[in-house]
Scaffold this active site. Structure first.
Site, PDB file in Angstrom:
ATOM      1  N   ASP A  31       8.734   7.906   6.714  1.00  0.00           N
ATOM      2  CA  ASP A  31       8.621   6.312   6.557  1.00  0.00           C
ATOM      3  C   ASP A  31       8.619   5.574   7.879  1.00  0.00           C
ATOM      4  O   ASP A  31       9.206   6.101   8.992  1.00  0.00           O
ATOM      5  CB  ASP A  31      10.081   5.939   5.635  1.00  0.00           C
ATOM      6  CG  ASP A  31       9.919   4.480   5.369  1.00  0.00           C
ATOM      7  OD1 ASP A  31       9.958   4.246   3.866  1.00  0.00           O
ATOM      8  OD2 ASP A  31       9.707   3.554   5.810  1.00  0.00           O
ATOM      9  N   ASN A  87      12.751   2.843  -5.840  1.00  0.00           N
ATOM     10  CA  ASN A  87      12.783   1.386  -6.226  1.00  0.00           C
ATOM     11  C   ASN A  87      11.926   1.297  -7.206  1.00  0.00           C
ATOM     12  O   ASN A  87      10.865   1.489  -7.137  1.00  0.00           O
ATOM     13  CB  ASN A  87      12.556   0.595  -5.108  1.00  0.00           C
ATOM     14  CG  ASN A  87      13.710   0.899  -3.761  1.00  0.00           C
ATOM     15  OD1 ASN A  87      14.801   1.078  -4.283  1.00  0.00           O
ATOM     16  ND2 ASN A  87      13.133   1.011  -2.826  1.00  0.00           N
ATOM     17  N   GLN A  94      11.479  -2.680  -4.600  1.00  0.00           N
ATOM     18  CA  GLN A  94      10.269  -1.925  -4.501  1.00  0.00           C
ATOM     19  C   GLN A  94       9.268  -3.061  -3.730  1.00  0.00           C
ATOM     20  O   GLN A  94       8.976  -4.299  -4.163  1.00  0.00           O
ATOM     21  CB  GLN A  94       9.596  -1.684  -5.731  1.00  0.00           C
ATOM     22  CG  GLN A  94       8.225  -0.753  -5.790  1.00  0.00           C
ATOM     23  CD  GLN A  94       7.615  -0.263  -7.081  1.00  0.00           C
ATOM     24  OE1 GLN A  94       8.443  -0.431  -8.156  1.00  0.00           O
ATOM     25  NE2 GLN A  94       6.823   0.542  -6.770  1.00  0.00           N
ATOM     26  N   VAL A  96       5.914  -1.471  -2.283  1.00  0.00           N
ATOM     27  CA  VAL A  96       4.806  -1.109  -2.462  1.00  0.00           C
ATOM     28  C   VAL A  96       4.541  -0.293  -3.783  1.00  0.00           C
ATOM     29  O   VAL A  96       5.363   0.739  -3.996  1.00  0.00           O
ATOM     30  CB  VAL A  96       4.521   0.316  -1.268  1.00  0.00           C
ATOM     31  CG1 VAL A  96       3.340   0.920  -1.530  1.00  0.00           C
ATOM     32  CG2 VAL A  96       4.719  -0.126  -0.040  1.00  0.00           C
ATOM     33  N   HIS A 100       6.882   6.394  -5.421  1.00  0.00           N
ATOM     34  CA  HIS A 100       7.234   7.235  -4.158  1.00  0.00           C
ATOM     35  C   HIS A 100       8.513   7.445  -4.362  1.00  0.00           C
ATOM     36  O   HIS A 100       9.477   6.414  -5.103  1.00  0.00           O
ATOM     37  CB  HIS A 100       6.876   6.612  -3.034  1.00  0.00           C
ATOM     38  CG  HIS A 100       7.197   4.954  -2.791  1.00  0.00           C
ATOM     39  ND1 HIS A 100       6.603   3.904  -3.408  1.00  0.00           N
ATOM     40  CD2 HIS A 100       8.339   4.504  -2.078  1.00  0.00           C
ATOM     41  CE1 HIS A 100       7.195   2.941  -3.043  1.00  0.00           C
ATOM     42  NE2 HIS A 100       8.358   3.157  -2.297  1.00  0.00           N
ATOM     43  N   ILE A 101       9.031   8.438  -3.966  1.00  0.00           N
ATOM     44  CA  ILE A 101      10.415   8.944  -4.035  1.00  0.00           C
ATOM     45  C   ILE A 101      10.913   8.829  -2.424  1.00  0.00           C
ATOM     46  O   ILE A 101      10.226   9.537  -1.538  1.00  0.00           O
ATOM     47  CB  ILE A 101      10.692  10.361  -4.587  1.00  0.00           C
ATOM     48  CG1 ILE A 101      10.219  10.408  -6.002  1.00  0.00           C
ATOM     49  CG2 ILE A 101      12.203  10.572  -4.459  1.00  0.00           C
ATOM     50  CD1 ILE A 101      10.105  12.241  -6.330  1.00  0.00           C
ATOM     51  N   HIS A 102      11.861   8.227  -2.214  1.00  0.00           N
ATOM     52  CA  HIS A 102      12.418   8.231  -0.851  1.00  0.00           C
ATOM     53  C   HIS A 102      13.370   9.433  -0.748  1.00  0.00           C
ATOM     54  O   HIS A 102      14.331   9.586  -1.409  1.00  0.00           O
ATOM     55  CB  HIS A 102      13.384   6.908  -0.358  1.00  0.00           C
ATOM     56  CG  HIS A 102      12.513   5.659  -0.403  1.00  0.00           C
ATOM     57  ND1 HIS A 102      12.007   4.902   0.657  1.00  0.00           N
ATOM     58  CD2 HIS A 102      12.080   4.916  -1.567  1.00  0.00           C
ATOM     59  CE1 HIS A 102      11.715   3.868   0.330  1.00  0.00           C
ATOM     60  NE2 HIS A 102      11.470   3.737  -1.065  1.00  0.00           N
TER      61      HIS A 102
HETATM   62  P1  AMP Z   1       9.673   0.548  -1.494  1.00  0.00           P
HETATM   63  O1  AMP Z   1      10.418  -0.826  -0.869  1.00  0.00           O
HETATM   64  O2  AMP Z   1      10.427   1.369  -2.222  1.00  0.00           O
HETATM   65  O3  AMP Z   1       8.549   0.175  -2.095  1.00  0.00           O
HETATM   66  O4  AMP Z   1       9.356   1.538  -0.241  1.00  0.00           O
HETATM   67  C1  AMP Z   1       8.084   1.353   0.727  1.00  0.00           C
HETATM   68  C2  AMP Z   1       8.419   2.094   1.987  1.00  0.00           C
HETATM   69  O5  AMP Z   1       7.162   2.125   2.360  1.00  0.00           O
HETATM   70  C3  AMP Z   1       9.548   1.486   2.845  1.00  0.00           C
HETATM   71  O6  AMP Z   1      10.389   2.135   3.013  1.00  0.00           O
HETATM   72  C4  AMP Z   1       8.448   1.267   4.014  1.00  0.00           C
HETATM   73  O7  AMP Z   1       9.277   1.209   5.341  1.00  0.00           O
HETATM   74  C5  AMP Z   1       7.376   2.256   3.896  1.00  0.00           C
HETATM   75  N1  AMP Z   1       5.916   1.734   4.647  1.00  0.00           N
HETATM   76  C6  AMP Z   1       5.293   0.722   4.576  1.00  0.00           C
HETATM   77  N2  AMP Z   1       4.255   0.815   5.237  1.00  0.00           N
HETATM   78  C7  AMP Z   1       4.226   2.318   5.774  1.00  0.00           C
HETATM   79  C8  AMP Z   1       3.431   2.904   6.388  1.00  0.00           C
HETATM   80  N3  AMP Z   1       2.280   2.332   6.815  1.00  0.00           N
HETATM   81  N4  AMP Z   1       3.623   4.077   6.652  1.00  0.00           N
HETATM   82  C9  AMP Z   1       4.873   4.727   6.368  1.00  0.00           C
HETATM   83  N5  AMP Z   1       5.655   4.014   5.626  1.00  0.00           N
HETATM   84  C10 AMP Z   1       5.389   2.963   5.250  1.00  0.00           C
END
Ligand code: AMP
Length: 114
Positions: A31, A87, A94, A96, A100-102
Site C-alpha cells: 500500500d 472496505n 472504500q 478504489v 481488494h483485501i487489506h
Molecule cells: P480503500 O480505501 O479500501 O479503497 O483502499 C485503497 C487503498 O489503496 C488505500 O489504502 C491507498 O493507500 C491505496 N493506494 C492508492 N493508490 C495506490 C497506489 N498507487 N499504489 C498502492 N496503493 C495505493
C-alpha cells in the site's frame, strides 16, 4: 470501453507498484500509504468493484484470494498475526472501486476499529 481502475493500471504495469506476489488470478502490492509497518493489498485481476458485487460465479476467485492471504502474510513475514480489512462502499471508507483485501501487520491492532 470503461476506464481502467487504478489497480488494473498497476496489473498492466502502466503505474508502478511494489509487487510482492502475483499469479493468474491476483496480485499483491504494498500500500502506498501504509497504516501499519506491513500493509499489503491483495487484489483480484478481475475488476469487481466491491465485495457485494460478487456472485456465485466468483466463488472460486474468492476462495483463491482468501486462501492466498496466509501465503502472502508469510511471504511478508507476518505469518502469525495480521488484520484483514475490506472496505465495501464509500461510507465504509472504500476509495478504489476494484475489490481488494487489506492485509496489515507488524503492530498491535485495537478492537473495535474506528
Ligand atoms: P480503500 O480505501 O479500501 O479503497 O483502499 C485503497 C487503498 O489503496 C488505500 O489504502 C491507498 O493507500 C491505496 N493506494 C492508492 N493508490 C495506490 C497506489 N498507487 N499504489 C498502492 N496503493 C495505493
Amino acid at each position: 470501453m470503461t476506464e481502467k481502475t487504478l489497480f488494473e493500471k498497476i496489473i498492466d504495469r502502466e503505474i508502478p507498484a511494489d509487487i510482492v506476489y502475483e499469479d493468474d488470478l491476483c496480485i499483491a502490492i504494498e500500500d502506498i500509504n501504509p497504516q501499519a509497518p506491513i500493509h499489503i493489498l491483495l487484489i483480484p485481476k478481475k475488476p469487481i468493484p466491491k465485495l457485494s458485487d460478487c456472485d456465485n460465479n466468483d466463488k472460486e476467485l474468492l476462495s483463491h484470494l482468501f486462501l492466498k492471504v496466509s501465503e502472502v502474510a508469510e511471504l511478508c513475514k507476518i505469518p502469525e498475526s495480521f488484520r484483514l480489512n475490506i472496505n465495501n462502499g464509500a461510507s465504509a471508507g472504500q476509495e478504489v472501486f476494484h475489490l481488494h483485501i487489506h492485509i496489515m501487520g507488524g503492530r498491535k491492532f485495537n478492537w473495535p476499529p474506528g
